[in-house]
Design a protein around this motif. Sequence first.
Motif, PDB file in Angstrom:
ATOM      1  N   VAL A   1       0.941  -1.054   0.158  1.00 19.61           N
ATOM      2  CA  VAL A   1      -0.103   0.099  -0.070  1.00 19.61           C
ATOM      3  C   VAL A   1       0.835   1.202  -0.013  1.00 19.61           C
ATOM      4  CG1 VAL A   1      -1.801   1.210   1.193  1.00 19.61           C
ATOM      5  CG2 VAL A   1      -1.672  -1.265   1.172  1.00 19.61           C
TER       6      VAL A   1
ATOM      7  N   ILE B   1      -1.548  -1.312  -4.182  1.00 18.09           N
ATOM      8  CA  ILE B   1      -2.781  -0.591  -3.920  1.00 18.09           C
ATOM      9  C   ILE B   1      -2.228   0.991  -3.775  1.00 18.09           C
ATOM     10  CG2 ILE B   1      -4.562   0.027  -2.443  1.00 18.09           C
ATOM     11  CD1 ILE B   1      -4.486  -2.991  -1.628  1.00 18.09           C
TER      12      ILE B   1
ATOM     13  N   LEU C   1      -2.841   4.774  -3.049  1.00 22.46           N
ATOM     14  CA  LEU C   1      -3.737   5.754  -2.609  1.00 22.46           C
ATOM     15  C   LEU C   1      -3.512   7.384  -2.932  1.00 22.46           C
ATOM     16  CD1 LEU C   1      -4.116   4.118   0.827  1.00 22.46           C
ATOM     17  CD2 LEU C   1      -5.612   3.798  -1.134  1.00 22.46           C
TER      18      LEU C   1
ATOM     19  N   THR D   1     -10.765   6.203   2.137  1.00 25.00           N
ATOM     20  CA  THR D   1      -9.361   5.759   1.617  1.00 25.00           C
ATOM     21  C   THR D   1      -9.465   4.407   2.199  1.00 25.00           C
ATOM     22  OG1 THR D   1      -8.882   7.848   1.690  1.00 25.00           O
ATOM     23  CG2 THR D   1      -7.328   6.228   1.222  1.00 25.00           C
TER      24      THR D   1
ATOM     25  N   ILE E   1      -8.562   0.231   0.399  1.00 22.46           N
ATOM     26  CA  ILE E   1      -7.504  -0.739   0.805  1.00 22.46           C
ATOM     27  C   ILE E   1      -8.453  -1.980   0.850  1.00 22.46           C
ATOM     28  CG2 ILE E   1      -5.755  -1.516   2.005  1.00 22.46           C
ATOM     29  CD1 ILE E   1      -5.283   1.329   3.424  1.00 22.46           C
ATOM     30  N   TYR E   2      -9.349  -2.001   1.498  1.00 23.96           N
ATOM     31  CA  TYR E   2     -10.187  -3.240   1.657  1.00 23.96           C
ATOM     32  C   TYR E   2     -10.674  -3.574   0.277  1.00 23.96           C
ATOM     33  CZ  TYR E   2     -11.025  -2.137   6.708  1.00 23.96           C
ATOM     34  OH  TYR E   2     -11.040  -1.737   8.033  1.00 23.96           O
TER      35      TYR E   2
ATOM     36  N   LEU F   1       0.429  -7.085   4.604  1.00 20.39           N
ATOM     37  CA  LEU F   1       0.471  -5.763   4.063  1.00 20.39           C
ATOM     38  C   LEU F   1       1.786  -5.056   4.347  1.00 20.39           C
ATOM     39  CD1 LEU F   1      -2.997  -4.487   4.769  1.00 20.39           C
ATOM     40  CD2 LEU F   1      -2.396  -6.270   3.102  1.00 20.39           C
TER      41      LEU F   1
ATOM     42  N   ALA G   1       3.347  -1.026   4.060  1.00 21.74           N
ATOM     43  CA  ALA G   1       3.235   0.118   4.088  1.00 21.74           C
ATOM     44  C   ALA G   1       4.297   0.686   3.537  1.00 21.74           C
ATOM     45  CB  ALA G   1       2.679   0.615   5.482  1.00 21.74           C
TER      46      ALA G   1
ATOM     47  N   THR H   1      -2.491   1.723   6.717  1.00 24.01           N
ATOM     48  CA  THR H   1      -2.460   0.355   6.344  1.00 24.01           C
ATOM     49  C   THR H   1      -2.352  -0.398   7.440  1.00 24.01           C
ATOM     50  OG1 THR H   1      -1.113   1.206   4.300  1.00 24.01           O
ATOM     51  CG2 THR H   1      -0.631  -0.960   4.946  1.00 24.01           C
TER      52      THR H   1
ATOM     53  N   ALA I   1      -5.788  -1.305   8.350  1.00 20.00           N
ATOM     54  CA  ALA I   1      -6.301  -2.143   7.396  1.00 20.00           C
ATOM     55  C   ALA I   1      -5.768  -3.521   7.697  1.00 20.00           C
ATOM     56  CB  ALA I   1      -5.988  -1.608   5.973  1.00 20.00           C
TER      57      ALA I   1
END
Lengths: 374, 374
Positions: A41, A68, A70, A81, A85-86, A100, A102, A112, A115
């Motif tokens: 992310v 992903i 953003l 936002t 991510i989801y 994940l 970040a 992140t 999430a």
Amino acid sequence: MMQTLTVGLSDRSYPIHIGTGLLSNAALLAASIPRKRVAIVTNTTIAPLYLSQLQATLREIGVQSVEIILPDGEVYKTGETLNLIYDGLLTHRCERTTPLIALGGGVIGDMTGFAAASFLRGVPFIQIPTTLLSQVDSSVGGKTGINHPLGKNMIGAFYQPKLVLADISTLNTLSDKELSAGLAEVIKYGLIRDLPFLEWLERNIEKLLARDTEALQYAVMRSCQNKAEVVAADERESGERALLNLGHTFGHAIESGMGYGNWLHGEGVAAGTMMAADLSQRMGWISTDDVLRIRDLFLRANLPVVSPDLGIDRYLDYMGLDKKVEGGKLRFVLLKQVGVAALVSDVPLALLQQTLVACCSKGGPGTNWLHEDK
Amino acid sequence: MMQTLTVGLSDRSYPIHIGTGLLSNAALLAASIPRKRVAIVTNTTIAPLYLSQLQATLREIGVQSVEIILPDGEVYKTGETLNLIYDGLLTHRCERTTPLIALGGGVIGDMTGFAAASFLRGVPFIQIPTTLLSQVDSSVGGKTGINHPLGKNMIGAFYQPKLVLADISTLNTLSDKELSAGLAEVIKYGLIRDLPFLEWLERNIEKLLARDTEALQYAVMRSCQNKAEVVAADERESGERALLNLGHTFGHAIESGMGYGNWLHGEGVAAGTMMAADLSQRMGWISTDDVLRIRDLFLRANLPVVSPDLGIDRYLDYMGLDKKVEGGKLRFVLLKQVGVAALVSDVPLALLQQTLVACCSKGGPGTNWLHEDK
């Protein structure tokens, strides 16, 4: 040269690696990625700078990555936002075992992390902070979350990463403004619990602004050391950890009042710390000279020391919604002396009002303090 | 008569009180409410039935309550509804020490629990389940969360309550359909790990449907005992706890495929458990007679045993997104024998397809199984 610290949380302990060129160090990542797939992310600013480098390193160890990307900025630290991510994780069929990563600053790390805490009730999580502020503060300690229109970081979780990679090389692409914002949190460690580090900063602040690699690595390492000690002693902020919030009650009010993203978090912390210093002086703990000493260091770091004039009522309102409220009373982290912070819950409202007036007035806090002290 | 169990999770252990008239028992609540304020989250169905009773009990111990009343139904188990909880908590200036009380069924409990897990990074949380399903299953064990358009319970947290109050008296206002849905999870405990309880259910299912208080209290207590044992042994579902998902992989596919709220969760579990039983029989573990024995009990409990014909591809698609996926392989909880479940990760696709065809066809699974077995 790379240095490694450990955040000691028994079975949830994790390493922080600090050094240059770490984004290309496949071995460091391999140790924390059990399977052949990760989700990265990041944001539209960081992706063109570092995403392909990280992906190439992952490919070396046979790991495929979903990305992903953003929008960039505190203003996007929202539920909407988070949903992006989801959506990305579900669309790419990420699983309970998919870590994940970040890759970015504090906003990317916080979102992140939340999430990761909440997707499938928790998936593994790696922090690769690319700003000074996230390297010295937000990537370490497991505070994750998003903002709510009624307050900053109101929604979130305590959720620790498996690994933090602080690559000092990424600080070369940081704007001067963001470098300074990070220094606000660095200075904070000196103020609350590490006077020798504060003195080091007073001698080396210009080196840090000039991005001297060795100085930056030392400042990141020493900051993370302080943070790791505090987090290991009080993960969920039932005591000592609250001291890390020096300047944050005021700073959050500034950020909320000015609209998220208009003041950088570190800028709010600097001006907020000046308010905390002013209030500490009014409580009779530190001297006016101490206040001016702190002000001088922030000014040398190109940080704001005058707070925006939101009006007393709006300050009180924003602070009343802050998470540090207990039983209706306002609690403040104040300075008992330079290098020693304390949590104080019985601040007289009159002194707080004096601080709000003094620190927001057009002439700047320096003149006003001196004036009002007489 | 009241019975009390404990969910043993060291410093996060908590009691489950089961009995009649508990909503009026001030002493039980007083032990878990340290300060003078709580937020009650409930829905438009439950509020007129039990909210004022609970508030009166709280007033007896000097506790004021803020109320947040949500729309009723699985279709509202979304991020938007979760935001209504956050908005209410912030508007009423709830703090880190303000407990959230979930008063309602599984949807209210799951959403309130996730709100408690994530508001200010975690606030105390009390479950007062008012449906059979939530009393025997969802209120115990700390699984909280919301649905996502791409899958059920995809967003959430493991977050344990401080207290569960299962007031059997509230089951008197439950619809017959919801009472039956709750029985699906009750029967599940017998199937996966408690054959004597399954036999008791086979003798007493009509008493339960007639809402015999003593029988209901026994079934809730025995179910919670089973759940508490499993959760204490494996809080985060790394092993044994997954067995509680018997019928749930199929059941979630049914719920998603039919649109959330069109099948009750317990109905999906019943039909899904029949699919798991069918697949267990095709794997050679249980007999056709065992399958028919299970089917008979579900039918007596007025639960569906035939699954909706979503088509094989949609079933596979919905199941592929399920949280129980590991490394791309579908894992199923199946029955090694009646009363003994196991987690199986190497089910041949051909057998799964046979199960999907057999259990969804118009004639119903009974006839088809018998036909296909020959």
